[in-house]
Write a protein that holds these residues in place. Structure first.
Motif, PDB file in Angstrom:
ATOM      1  N   ILE A  22      -3.837   4.037   8.476  1.00 31.79           N
ATOM      2  CA  ILE A  22      -2.792   3.965   7.020  1.00 31.79           C
ATOM      3  C   ILE A  22      -1.895   3.895   7.368  1.00 31.79           C
ATOM      4  O   ILE A  22      -1.629   4.989   7.895  1.00 31.79           O
ATOM      5  N   ALA A  26       2.331   6.702   4.172  1.00 30.44           N
ATOM      6  CA  ALA A  26       2.430   8.203   3.299  1.00 30.44           C
ATOM      7  C   ALA A  26       0.790   8.465   1.764  1.00 30.44           C
ATOM      8  O   ALA A  26       0.424   7.649   1.524  1.00 30.44           O
ATOM      9  N   ALA A  27      -0.198   9.232   2.466  1.00 34.49           N
ATOM     10  CA  ALA A  27      -1.500   9.513   0.703  1.00 34.49           C
ATOM     11  C   ALA A  27      -0.758   9.150  -0.516  1.00 34.49           C
ATOM     12  O   ALA A  27       0.718   9.915  -0.731  1.00 34.49           O
ATOM     13  N   ASP A  54      -1.804   3.514   0.653  1.00 40.48           N
ATOM     14  CA  ASP A  54      -2.981   4.990   0.965  1.00 40.48           C
ATOM     15  C   ASP A  54      -4.681   4.311  -0.370  1.00 40.48           C
ATOM     16  O   ASP A  54      -5.616   4.780   0.167  1.00 40.48           O
ATOM     17  N   ASN A 107      -3.615   9.158   7.457  1.00 43.18           N
ATOM     18  CA  ASN A 107      -2.413   8.753   7.472  1.00 43.18           C
ATOM     19  C   ASN A 107      -1.398   8.750   8.316  1.00 43.18           C
ATOM     20  O   ASN A 107      -1.303   9.900   9.251  1.00 43.18           O
ATOM     21  N   LYS A 108      -0.825   7.747   9.278  1.00 43.52           N
ATOM     22  CA  LYS A 108       0.046   7.874   9.902  1.00 43.52           C
ATOM     23  C   LYS A 108       1.375   7.116   9.940  1.00 43.52           C
ATOM     24  O   LYS A 108       1.785   5.856  10.035  1.00 43.52           O
ATOM     25  N   VAL A 109       2.084   7.633   9.524  1.00 41.33           N
ATOM     26  CA  VAL A 109       2.865   7.268   8.634  1.00 41.33           C
ATOM     27  C   VAL A 109       4.490   7.551   9.520  1.00 41.33           C
ATOM     28  O   VAL A 109       4.521   8.276  10.843  1.00 41.33           O
ATOM     29  N   GLY A 124       6.753   6.737   2.445  1.00 41.62           N
ATOM     30  CA  GLY A 124       6.000   5.609   1.570  1.00 41.62           C
ATOM     31  C   GLY A 124       6.156   5.144   0.391  1.00 41.62           C
ATOM     32  O   GLY A 124       6.521   6.345  -0.030  1.00 41.62           O
TER      33      GLY A 124
END
Ligand code: MLT
Length: 327
Positions: A37, A40-41, A46, A68-70, A187
């Motif tokens: 994703i 952000a969580a 997400d 999560n890879k922001v 995010g």
């Protein structure tokens, strides 16, 4: 003679590797699958990813986990997935950002059209204009007037260049003829926390992140960005009917895999996804979040590929005309 022996050896190796890919694909999955994703969580992408992967895990018995890879409006995650092993254990969920990135970033380390396998589209999600709960505007017309009169004092949150909140915010400012101070987050999950806390003033964000907050009264919701009013918000006007004709942003989502992921695995993951979208619990959760199902023709690898290509053709001239770039 030598040529014949070489040819036979080559064919034997080719057949053996075909056999091993095929049996490998048949046995898949044998370990957890990761859905990357790019934001952000706790934010809209997400949440969508977690609703779907929970159903996939329940149905297959194999964990499908969210990672999560922001960063950089989703482009960090796309580059990561491009370089991941194409072994059927890495997939990627991204929205319109896959089509806007080629216009927004001068040096993009991936090509959305050639570096991935296409799995499927997922759902569409309307966007909304929201503000902190004590914002001094009673409705969308008052909000527009207030933003025009006080543009230098207003902070607009978004999830960075390449995020749909950035795209929608940019179109909104252009339509109003204002320049607000933009505040980027990893995010709109964290951006929403800042809006609820009153550290930023306004945001254009997806219903999957705003409906619950608006219902709880922690933010004010003024308008939707779809061309028509939506079922989940029948009393909320569209921007188009509020003095911004033709304003329309709808968020669409696609699932991708690294280029070279075996076709049989792509098709199996496509089936897992389509089954998840038919799961009554998923339908209930996504409907509550304002998500809209898409026709079956979009739930195919070809449906996503054709759509992505047409969206790149649509967005690139629009964004270039607005003069937004990052290196
Ligand atoms: C998120 O998941 O945070 C959003 O999709 C970000 C955005 O694109 O606005």
């Amino acid at each position: 003679m030598l040529f014949r022996r070489t040819l036979i050896t080559t064919l034997t190796i080719a057949l053996a590797s075909f056999g091993s890919i095929s049996s490998f694909a048949q046995a898949w999955p044998t370990k957890p699958i990761t859905l990357v994703i790019p934001f952000a969580a706790g934010g809209p992408t997400d949440v969508l990813g977690r609703v779907i992967t929970a159903s996939m895990t329940k149905a297959t018995g194999y964990p499908v986990i969210v990672e999560n890879k922001v960063g950089a409006g989703g482009t960090v995650a796309a580059a990561y997935v491009k370089n991941a092993k194409p072994d059927g254990y890495t997939f990627f969920l991204q929205h319109n950002g896959m089509a806007t990135a080629p216009a927004l970033y001068r040096k993009l380390s991936f090509n959305p059209l050639t570096d991935f396998e296409y799995v499927s589209q997922v759902v569409d999600v309307p966007m909304t204009i929201v503000a902190r709960k004590d914002f001094p505007a009673g409705d969308i017309k008052e909000l527009i007037a207030y933003l025009k009169a006080n543009s230098t004092k207003i902070n607009l949150g978004n999830a960075g260049l390449g995020a749909v909140s950035q795209l929608c915010g940019m179109m909104f400012q252009k339509a109003l003829g204002v320049n607000l101070t933009t505040v980027p987050f990893g995010g709109t999950g964290p951006a929403m926390n800042a809006l609820v806390g009153g550290q930023i003033d306004v945001m254009c964000d997806q219903t999957t992140n705003t409906l619950g907050q608006a219902e709880a009264g922690t933010v004010k919701l003024y308008a939707v960005t779809t061309s028509k009013r939506i079922k989940s918000l029948p009393n909320t006007p569209t921007l188009a009917e509020s003095g911004l004709p033709n304003f329309e942003v709808v968020v669409w989502h696609g699932v991708y895999a690294p280029k070279g992921t075996p076709k049989e695995i792509v098709n199996k993951f496509n089936l897992m996804l389509r089954n998840a979208l038919k799961d009554p619990e998923v339908i209930k959760s996504l409907t509550k979040l304002g998500a809209i199902s898409v026709p079956d023709s979009k739930l195919t690898p070809a449906g996503l590929q054709t759509w992505l290509s047409s969206e790149i053709d649509r967005y690139v001239p629009m964004i270039r005309a607005a003069g937004q770039y990052a290196d």
